[in-house]
Scaffold this motif. Structure first.
Motif, PDB file in Angstrom:
ATOM      1  N   VAL A 107       0.858  -1.189   0.000  1.00 44.69           N
ATOM      2  CA  VAL A 107       0.000   0.000   0.000  1.00 44.69           C
ATOM      3  C   VAL A 107       0.888   1.231   0.000  1.00 44.69           C
ATOM      4  O   VAL A 107       2.122   1.141   0.085  1.00 44.69           O
ATOM      5  CB  VAL A 107      -0.925   0.020   1.242  1.00 44.69           C
ATOM      6  CG1 VAL A 107      -1.858  -1.188   1.257  1.00 44.69           C
ATOM      7  CG2 VAL A 107      -0.090   0.060   2.533  1.00 44.69           C
ATOM      8  N   SER A 108       0.272   2.397  -0.074  1.00 44.46           N
ATOM      9  CA  SER A 108       1.036   3.645  -0.053  1.00 44.46           C
ATOM     10  C   SER A 108       1.395   4.024   1.382  1.00 44.46           C
ATOM     11  O   SER A 108       0.785   3.548   2.340  1.00 44.46           O
ATOM     12  CB  SER A 108       0.210   4.767  -0.675  1.00 44.46           C
ATOM     13  OG  SER A 108      -0.921   5.054   0.140  1.00 44.46           O
ATOM     14  N   LYS A 109       2.395   4.911   1.512  1.00 45.34           N
ATOM     15  CA  LYS A 109       2.787   5.387   2.832  1.00 45.34           C
ATOM     16  C   LYS A 109       1.649   6.157   3.495  1.00 45.34           C
ATOM     17  O   LYS A 109       1.489   6.115   4.720  1.00 45.34           O
ATOM     18  CB  LYS A 109       4.038   6.270   2.728  1.00 45.34           C
ATOM     19  CG  LYS A 109       5.312   5.494   2.415  1.00 45.34           C
ATOM     20  CD  LYS A 109       6.561   6.308   2.696  1.00 45.34           C
ATOM     21  CE  LYS A 109       6.668   7.511   1.762  1.00 45.34           C
ATOM     22  NZ  LYS A 109       7.933   8.262   1.973  1.00 45.34           N
ATOM     23  N   SER A 110       0.853   6.871   2.678  1.00 45.07           N
ATOM     24  CA  SER A 110      -0.263   7.633   3.251  1.00 45.07           C
ATOM     25  C   SER A 110      -1.298   6.701   3.867  1.00 45.07           C
ATOM     26  O   SER A 110      -1.921   7.022   4.891  1.00 45.07           O
ATOM     27  CB  SER A 110      -0.914   8.514   2.184  1.00 45.07           C
ATOM     28  OG  SER A 110      -1.454   7.729   1.140  1.00 45.07           O
ATOM     29  N   THR A 111      -1.488   5.531   3.258  1.00 43.63           N
ATOM     30  CA  THR A 111      -2.425   4.549   3.819  1.00 43.63           C
ATOM     31  C   THR A 111      -1.912   4.031   5.155  1.00 43.63           C
ATOM     32  O   THR A 111      -2.666   3.898   6.128  1.00 43.63           O
ATOM     33  CB  THR A 111      -2.630   3.375   2.843  1.00 43.63           C
ATOM     34  OG1 THR A 111      -3.199   3.868   1.640  1.00 43.63           O
ATOM     35  CG2 THR A 111      -3.553   2.326   3.451  1.00 43.63           C
ATOM     36  N   VAL A 112      -0.610   3.720   5.218  1.00 37.72           N
ATOM     37  CA  VAL A 112      -0.020   3.280   6.484  1.00 37.72           C
ATOM     38  C   VAL A 112      -0.199   4.363   7.545  1.00 37.72           C
ATOM     39  O   VAL A 112      -0.550   4.076   8.696  1.00 37.72           O
ATOM     40  CB  VAL A 112       1.473   2.939   6.310  1.00 37.72           C
ATOM     41  CG1 VAL A 112       2.103   2.602   7.665  1.00 37.72           C
ATOM     42  CG2 VAL A 112       1.654   1.801   5.329  1.00 37.72           C
ATOM     43  N   SER A 113       0.024   5.618   7.171  1.00 31.98           N
ATOM     44  CA  SER A 113      -0.115   6.725   8.103  1.00 31.98           C
ATOM     45  C   SER A 113      -1.535   6.825   8.648  1.00 31.98           C
ATOM     46  O   SER A 113      -1.753   7.061   9.833  1.00 31.98           O
ATOM     47  CB  SER A 113       0.273   8.045   7.416  1.00 31.98           C
ATOM     48  OG  SER A 113       0.119   9.125   8.301  1.00 31.98           O
ATOM     49  N   ARG A 114      -2.526   6.620   7.754  1.00 31.80           N
ATOM     50  CA  ARG A 114      -3.920   6.699   8.197  1.00 31.80           C
ATOM     51  C   ARG A 114      -4.242   5.564   9.182  1.00 31.80           C
ATOM     52  O   ARG A 114      -4.985   5.766  10.137  1.00 31.80           O
ATOM     53  CB  ARG A 114      -4.865   6.647   6.990  1.00 31.80           C
ATOM     54  CG  ARG A 114      -4.851   7.912   6.148  1.00 31.80           C
ATOM     55  CD  ARG A 114      -6.124   8.056   5.332  1.00 31.80           C
ATOM     56  NE  ARG A 114      -6.359   6.924   4.429  1.00 31.80           N
ATOM     57  CZ  ARG A 114      -5.842   6.838   3.217  1.00 31.80           C
ATOM     58  NH1 ARG A 114      -5.038   7.800   2.751  1.00 31.80           N
ATOM     59  NH2 ARG A 114      -6.106   5.793   2.447  1.00 31.80           N
ATOM     60  N   VAL A 115      -3.696   4.403   8.944  1.00 34.51           N
ATOM     61  CA  VAL A 115      -3.917   3.280   9.860  1.00 34.51           C
ATOM     62  C   VAL A 115      -3.282   3.574  11.229  1.00 34.51           C
ATOM     63  O   VAL A 115      -3.897   3.375  12.280  1.00 34.51           O
ATOM     64  CB  VAL A 115      -3.352   1.966   9.273  1.00 34.51           C
ATOM     65  CG1 VAL A 115      -3.404   0.841  10.322  1.00 34.51           C
ATOM     66  CG2 VAL A 115      -4.124   1.567   8.034  1.00 34.51           C
ATOM     67  N   VAL A 116      -2.046   4.039  11.194  1.00 31.65           N
ATOM     68  CA  VAL A 116      -1.326   4.336  12.434  1.00 31.65           C
ATOM     69  C   VAL A 116      -2.060   5.389  13.268  1.00 31.65           C
ATOM     70  O   VAL A 116      -2.125   5.311  14.503  1.00 31.65           O
ATOM     71  CB  VAL A 116       0.116   4.796  12.120  1.00 31.65           C
ATOM     72  CG1 VAL A 116       0.771   5.423  13.348  1.00 31.65           C
ATOM     73  CG2 VAL A 116       0.948   3.623  11.622  1.00 31.65           C
ATOM     74  N   ASN A 117      -2.655   6.364  12.580  1.00 28.90           N
ATOM     75  CA  ASN A 117      -3.323   7.470  13.279  1.00 28.90           C
ATOM     76  C   ASN A 117      -4.825   7.252  13.458  1.00 28.90           C
ATOM     77  O   ASN A 117      -5.550   8.187  13.830  1.00 28.90           O
ATOM     78  CB  ASN A 117      -3.080   8.781  12.529  1.00 28.90           C
ATOM     79  CG  ASN A 117      -1.640   9.241  12.625  1.00 28.90           C
ATOM     80  OD1 ASN A 117      -1.163   9.606  13.694  1.00 28.90           O
ATOM     81  ND2 ASN A 117      -0.924   9.198  11.504  1.00 28.90           N
ATOM     82  N   ASP A 118      -5.278   6.023  13.218  1.00 27.82           N
ATOM     83  CA  ASP A 118      -6.686   5.652  13.427  1.00 27.82           C
ATOM     84  C   ASP A 118      -7.637   6.569  12.661  1.00 27.82           C
ATOM     85  O   ASP A 118      -8.695   6.985  13.179  1.00 27.82           O
ATOM     86  CB  ASP A 118      -7.044   5.691  14.924  1.00 27.82           C
ATOM     87  CG  ASP A 118      -6.210   4.711  15.727  1.00 27.82           C
ATOM     88  OD1 ASP A 118      -5.991   3.588  15.236  1.00 27.82           O
ATOM     89  OD2 ASP A 118      -5.777   5.081  16.835  1.00 27.82           O
ATOM     90  N   GLU A 119      -7.277   6.900  11.440  1.00 27.04           N
ATOM     91  CA  GLU A 119      -8.118   7.775  10.628  1.00 27.04           C
ATOM     92  C   GLU A 119      -9.127   6.952   9.818  1.00 27.04           C
ATOM     93  O   GLU A 119      -8.948   5.761   9.576  1.00 27.04           O
ATOM     94  CB  GLU A 119      -7.244   8.612   9.697  1.00 27.04           C
ATOM     95  CG  GLU A 119      -6.308   9.572  10.431  1.00 27.04           C
ATOM     96  CD  GLU A 119      -5.401  10.340   9.483  1.00 27.04           C
ATOM     97  OE1 GLU A 119      -5.575  10.191   8.256  1.00 27.04           O
ATOM     98  OE2 GLU A 119      -4.526  11.079   9.972  1.00 27.04           O
TER      99      GLU A 119
END
Length: 328
Positions: free
Chosen positions: A13-25
């Motif tokens: 996946v993209s880094k932005s997707t990982v970021s959204r998962v990490v930040n519970d978005e």
């Protein structure tokens, strides 16, 4: 050390997707979230909690200010509130003021600087500098032990006036006619003023007057020293109400050393149902305060405030139980 890029590559996946998962978005499918979380586990990726908190504007930290950590009331209260905050995913930062009023103001400021989400303050007084500090806090503050509701400060209090009244009734029912009170500093409205006022109300209804009202501190030693002096000054004393169990335990020891048969010649009551009350000899008659429930209620009230709810709930008054033992 693994990076966000490594996780994204492994999960496909993209880094932005990982970021959204990490930040519970929002906006990430459950199947994708599972893949990302699995990749995080396999990579051993460590989330930068500070960066995450800055982005979400949440620290999940709660400041708790207590007057002393050795207190039975404090220990039970912190146990109660910690359980509620843990369930909500919050972490408690504990500050001990050592009964220094200036430290209360200092810790309110420090906790605001540490970006806690809210503060629980176990207060031993409530003056205007403290009220002002609470009102100027950037985060909600809940008081435990003192009533700040007149200043729109949410508060959890015990029924201190009524416990004093009940103490008077109990001592009079046991035949006491010459009743005294050992309290604490006069700026502690709940523990000293309200408990003594309730006692005097009960005495007044029965056409009795308070023999004495002396003040010390919360320690066993204070109760001991006060009682040593009082038994000599007031030989007619037959009933003694102490603001706390620890004061009462010290008073009982002093009375026994003076040759008094506590429980028959002089009846003694405390407040709090401290463990010492049960193991002391003779065992102390007292009032049980639900300190754990006070902590739980304070935590729930603060969480409501943090969430922007519960603005109308300004005060919760907790009841008590009579505990009959050997001293009264």
């Amino acid at each position: 050390m693994s990076s966000l890029h490594d996780v994204a590559k492994l999960a496909g996946v993209s880094k932005s997707t990982v970021s959204r998962v990490v930040n519970d978005e929002y906006g990430v499918k459950e199947s994708t979230k599972i893949k990302v979380l699995k990749a995080i586990s396999e990579c051993g990726y460590m989330v930068n909690q500070v960066a995450k908190d800055l982005k979400s504007q949440k620290t999940n930290l709660i400041g708790v200010i207590v007057p002393r950590v050795s207190s039975h009331a404090t220990a039970q209260g912190v146990d109660g509130l910690s359980a509620i905050f843990e369930q909500a995913g919050k972490h408690v930062l504990l500050a001990n003021t050592h009964q220094d009023h200036a430290k209360e103001l200092e810790y309110i400021q420090i906790f605001n600087q540490k970006r806690v989400e809210g503060i629980v303050l176990y207060a031993t007084h409530l003056d205007m500098p403290l009220v002002k500090a609470i009102q100027q806090s950037n985060v909600p503050v809940v008081l435990v032990g003192q009533d700040g509701s007149l200043h729109d400060i949410p508060s959890i209090v015990h029924d201190d006036l009524r416990v004093g009244f009940e103490a008077g009734k109990r001592l009079i029912a046991k035949g006491c006619q010459h009743i005294g009170f050992i309290g604490v500093q006069s700026d502690d409205v709940a523990v000293d003023c309200l408990r003594s006022q309730g006692l005097e109300q009960a005495l007044g209804i029965n056409n009795l007057t308070l023999l004495f009202h002396v003040r010390g501190d919360f320690s066993i030693e204070s109760g001991y020293l006060q009682a040593k002096t009082l038994i000599a000054q007031y030989p007619q004393l037959d009933g003694l109400f102490c603001a706390t169990d620890r004061i009462a335990v010290g008073a009982v020891k002093a009375l026994q050393e003076s040759g008094v048969q506590v429980g028959s010649q002089i009846k003694v009551l405390g407040v709090g149902n401290d463990e010492l009350a049960f193991v002391s000899n003779p065992s102390l008659s007292t009032f049980n305060y639900a300190f754990d429930k006070a902590g739980e209620n304070a935590a729930k009230m603060l969480l409501e405030r943090i969430a922007g709810r519960g603005q109308e709930m300004s005060k919760v008054v907790l009841t008590f139980q009579n505990i009959e033992r050997e001293t009264g």
